[in-house]
Design an enzyme around this catalytic site. Structure first.
Site, PDB file in Angstrom:
ATOM      1  N   VAL A 211      79.920  52.624   5.154  1.00 18.17           N
ATOM      2  CA  VAL A 211      79.611  53.362   3.852  1.00 18.17           C
ATOM      3  C   VAL A 211      80.850  54.219   3.601  1.00 18.17           C
ATOM      4  CG1 VAL A 211      78.026  54.761   2.664  1.00 18.17           C
ATOM      5  CG2 VAL A 211      77.249  53.482   4.207  1.00 18.17           C
ATOM      6  N   ASP A 212      81.749  54.058   2.546  1.00 16.35           N
ATOM      7  CA  ASP A 212      83.118  54.583   2.319  1.00 16.35           C
ATOM      8  C   ASP A 212      82.995  55.087   0.516  1.00 16.35           C
ATOM      9  OD1 ASP A 212      85.599  55.327   2.195  1.00 16.35           O
ATOM     10  OD2 ASP A 212      86.386  53.678   3.500  1.00 16.35           O
ATOM     11  N   SER A 213      82.905  56.141   0.435  1.00 15.58           N
ATOM     12  CA  SER A 213      82.948  56.762  -0.663  1.00 15.58           C
ATOM     13  C   SER A 213      84.193  56.800  -1.185  1.00 15.58           C
ATOM     14  CB  SER A 213      82.199  58.384  -0.597  1.00 15.58           C
ATOM     15  OG  SER A 213      82.861  59.028   0.374  1.00 15.58           O
TER      16      SER A 213
END
EC number: 3.4.23.-
Length: 343
Positions: A211-213
């Site tokens: 999960v890479d914002s």
């Protein structure tokens, strides 16, 4: 008892019969009798030791024979087994690339030209062809009028893939492509080893999603796409936009893959770019997170999607952090938390 004279007469008579039984051509030769070896019994003599050892020897000999046969079998079997194990290891090593992709023929009318060229370029990237091999397969794939367009080019132009591609598109036209919802140029700045994972699946394949914002687009590695789809090129759509990585280089993208992500019992539609962008097998960027109104709580390491709260696993965390499961809380009042495919 007979007299000594009678015994002597019988002995001479026997000697006379033995002499007459010999062939006439064989002269009588007097040979000294070789003494019997001291280890052998004389005629009529029985050695008690042999009688005692005979049963023992009759057991040992077959046992030794079986032992030698077993050792010979093991010696012959070990190399074969080693060969099988080596072959198995080689197959498992090759498991990541199980397909030899071959372009389908193109005659200018059987397939939409830009889709066929996109598929050809994907196959080129998956097979890691060099320039000469790429041009050879291009020529061998052309049929009919498409081959005629190629043959009318000069030898120099035939050696330039871009020129051949332009000639084919000009000859057979390019239908209007559906516009992408993605911006024309995107900067892909992932967290470079930082962030959190979500445990889930695509199809039946377990996946750890980073999960890479910091990433504007979601990306999967070609190996994962190939494993899930069995290398079905029809699952890839052309990607006309440009994605640049942090150093300004352009990301090589095989195509756009529309699929579904499973997180526990929750299924979410997701669109991924298939590209060898990083060592991660799958990266969920802000596009997917925003599409599903995800709520990230990095302080408590949770991600809330459709009323379901999932645990975020830290990158580089210990194995103890990866305990069974993902779903840790569900809002019972949320109708979006059902099992149907979410949009």
């Amino acid at each position: 008892m007979g007299s000594p004279g009678a015994s002597l007469g019988i002995k001479k008579a026997l000697q006379s019969e033995q002499a007459t039984a010999l062939p006439a051509s064989a002269p009588a030769v007097s040979q000294p009798t070789a003494p019997a070896p001291s280890c052998l019994p004389k005629a009529g003599q029985v050695i008690p030791t042999l009688l005692r050892e005979a049963p023992f020897s009759s057991v040992i000999a077959p046992t030794l024979l079986c032992g030698f046969l077993f050792l010979a079998w093991v010696a012959a079997e070990v190399p074969e087994e080693s060969s099988r194990m080596a072959g198995s290891g080689a197959r498992s090593e090759e498991g990541r690339r199980q397909h030899a992709f071959v372009p389908e023929p193109f005659d200018g009318a059987n397939v939409v030209p830009n889709l066929w060229l996109h598929s050809f370029e994907v196959i080129n990237d998956l097979n890691h062809w060099d320039h000469i091999t790429k041009l050879r397969f291009l020529k061998e794939s052309l049929r009919g009028e498409a081959l005629g367009v190629y043959n009318r080019l000069s030898p120099q132009d035939q050696g330039d893939y871009g020129t051949v591609k332009e000639a084919l598109l000009k000859a057979f036209g390019v239908p209007g492509a559906a516009p992408s919802h993605l911006p024309k140029e995107i900067v892909f700045a992932n967290s470079m080893g930082k962030g959190y994972y979500l445990k889930g699946k695509i199809g039946k394949v377990p996946v750890r999603f980073l999960v890479d914002s910091g990433a504007q687009v979601s990306v999967v590695h070609p190996n994962l796409w190939e494993e899930v789809t069995d290398g079905d090129l029809d699952t890839l759509q052309p990607f006309e936009n440009v994605v640049k990585v942090a150093n300004g280089a352009e990301m090589k993208i095989l195509g756009v893959w529309d699929t579904a992500v499973s997180l526990g019992k929750l299924k979410l539609k997701a669109q991924f770019l298939v590209a060898n962008a990083s060592a991660e097998e799958a990266i969920i960027g802000t596009d997917v997170l925003q599409d599903h109104n995800a709520i990230l709580d990095f302080e408590h390491r949770t991600c809330t999607l459709k009323g379901k709260k999932f645990r975020l696993l830290p990158v580089g965390g210990s194995l103890e952090d990866e305990f069974d499961l993902e779903l840790i809380e569900e809002d019972p009042s949320s109708e979006e938390g059902r099992q149907e495919l979410s949009h």
